[in-house]
Structures are given as structure tokens and as C-alpha cells.
Design a protein around this motif. Structure first.
Motif, short mmCIF file in Angstrom:
data_model
loop_
_atom_site.label_atom_id
_atom_site.label_comp_id
_atom_site.label_asym_id
_atom_site.label_seq_id
_atom_site.Cartn_x
_atom_site.Cartn_y
_atom_site.Cartn_z
N ALA A 186 34.90 62.62 57.76
CA ALA A 186 33.74 61.76 58.04
C ALA A 186 33.66 60.61 57.04
N VAL A 187 33.88 60.90 55.76
CA VAL A 187 33.84 59.85 54.72
C VAL A 187 34.97 58.86 54.93
N VAL A 188 36.18 59.36 55.13
CA VAL A 188 37.34 58.49 55.31
C VAL A 188 37.15 57.59 56.52
N ARG A 189 36.74 58.15 57.64
CA ARG A 189 36.55 57.33 58.85
C ARG A 189 35.47 56.28 58.66
N LYS A 190 34.38 56.66 58.00
CA LYS A 190 33.29 55.70 57.77
C LYS A 190 33.75 54.53 56.92
N VAL A 191 34.31 54.84 55.75
CA VAL A 191 34.70 53.79 54.81
C VAL A 191 35.85 52.96 55.36
N ALA A 192 36.87 53.61 55.87
CA ALA A 192 38.02 52.88 56.41
C ALA A 192 37.61 52.05 57.61
N GLY A 193 36.74 52.57 58.43
CA GLY A 193 36.26 51.82 59.59
C GLY A 193 35.49 50.57 59.19
N GLU A 194 34.66 50.69 58.17
CA GLU A 194 33.89 49.54 57.70
C GLU A 194 34.78 48.48 57.06
N LEU A 195 35.84 48.92 56.37
CA LEU A 195 36.69 47.98 55.64
C LEU A 195 37.93 47.55 56.42
N GLY A 196 38.21 48.24 57.52
CA GLY A 196 39.36 47.87 58.34
C GLY A 196 40.68 48.53 57.94
N ALA A 197 40.63 49.51 57.05
CA ALA A 197 41.86 50.21 56.64
C ALA A 197 42.32 51.13 57.77
N ARG A 198 43.61 51.33 57.83
CA ARG A 198 44.19 52.24 58.83
C ARG A 198 44.08 53.67 58.31
N VAL A 199 43.80 54.60 59.22
CA VAL A 199 43.67 56.02 58.86
C VAL A 199 44.71 56.82 59.61
#
Length: 92
Positions: A34-47
Motif C-alpha cells: 500500500a505504501v509503495v503503490r501510493k508513493v510510487a504512484g504519486e511520484l511516477g516511479a515504476r513498481v
């Protein structure tokens, strides 16, 4: 003298890859996801997500630490993932 000389360029978060290493049915992995998806989604990083149950080398290396978060292949965090720390590491 240019103010940029001597400074390292900040990486663009959209050029970063965040890898979550975990296993199915792991509540800490769910929290980290949940944390990774939220932060990466907001910043545009690939997960990307990998499971220790499907890779013997990941199991050997990380089984006592999951969930583990890597940024561009380097270990960033494990067990409890900090949103603030992840955001800062990604340059956001």
C-alpha cells in the motif's frame, strides 16, 4: 561560477524502479504494498513485485526480512516501510 557546479543532479522519480519483495498471505507485505503503490504512484516511479516463494535466491537472501523494498536494485527498507523515507529516497 554556476550554482549547479559541484551538485549532484537529483534523479527523476519517474526514472526509478521500486521493487517489493514479499510472499503471499503476508500482512506486512500488504502494508508495504500500500505504501509503495501510493508513493510510487504519486511520484511516477515504476513498481514491480517479486515473491520469495518463486525465486530460491530471493528466498535465501531475504526470507527473514520480508517485506523488502529495493530502489533501482539496492535495498532501501524492510519489515515496516516508511512513506516519508521512501518519498525522500525517490526524490519527491
Amino acid at each position: 561560477m554556476s550554482p549547479l557546479l559541484g551538485r549532484r543532479a537529483r534523479p527523476n522519480p519517474a526514472d526509478r524502479v521500486v521493487t517489493l519483495i514479499g510472499k503471499p498471505d503476508c500482512h506486512l507485505c500488504d502494508d508495504a504494498r500500500a505504501v509503495v503503490r501510493k508513493v510510487a504512484g504519486e511520484l511516477g516511479a515504476r513498481v514491480e513485485e517479486r515473491y520469495i516463494t518463486e525465486d530460491p535466491e530471493l528466498h535465501r537472501k531475504y526470507w527473514e526480512q520480508i517485506p523488502v523494498v529495493l530502489i533501482d536494485g539496492e535495498q532501501h527498507d524492510f519489515w515496516r516501510v516508511s512513506e516519508e523515507r521512501l518519498r525522500k529516497a525517490l526524490g519527491g
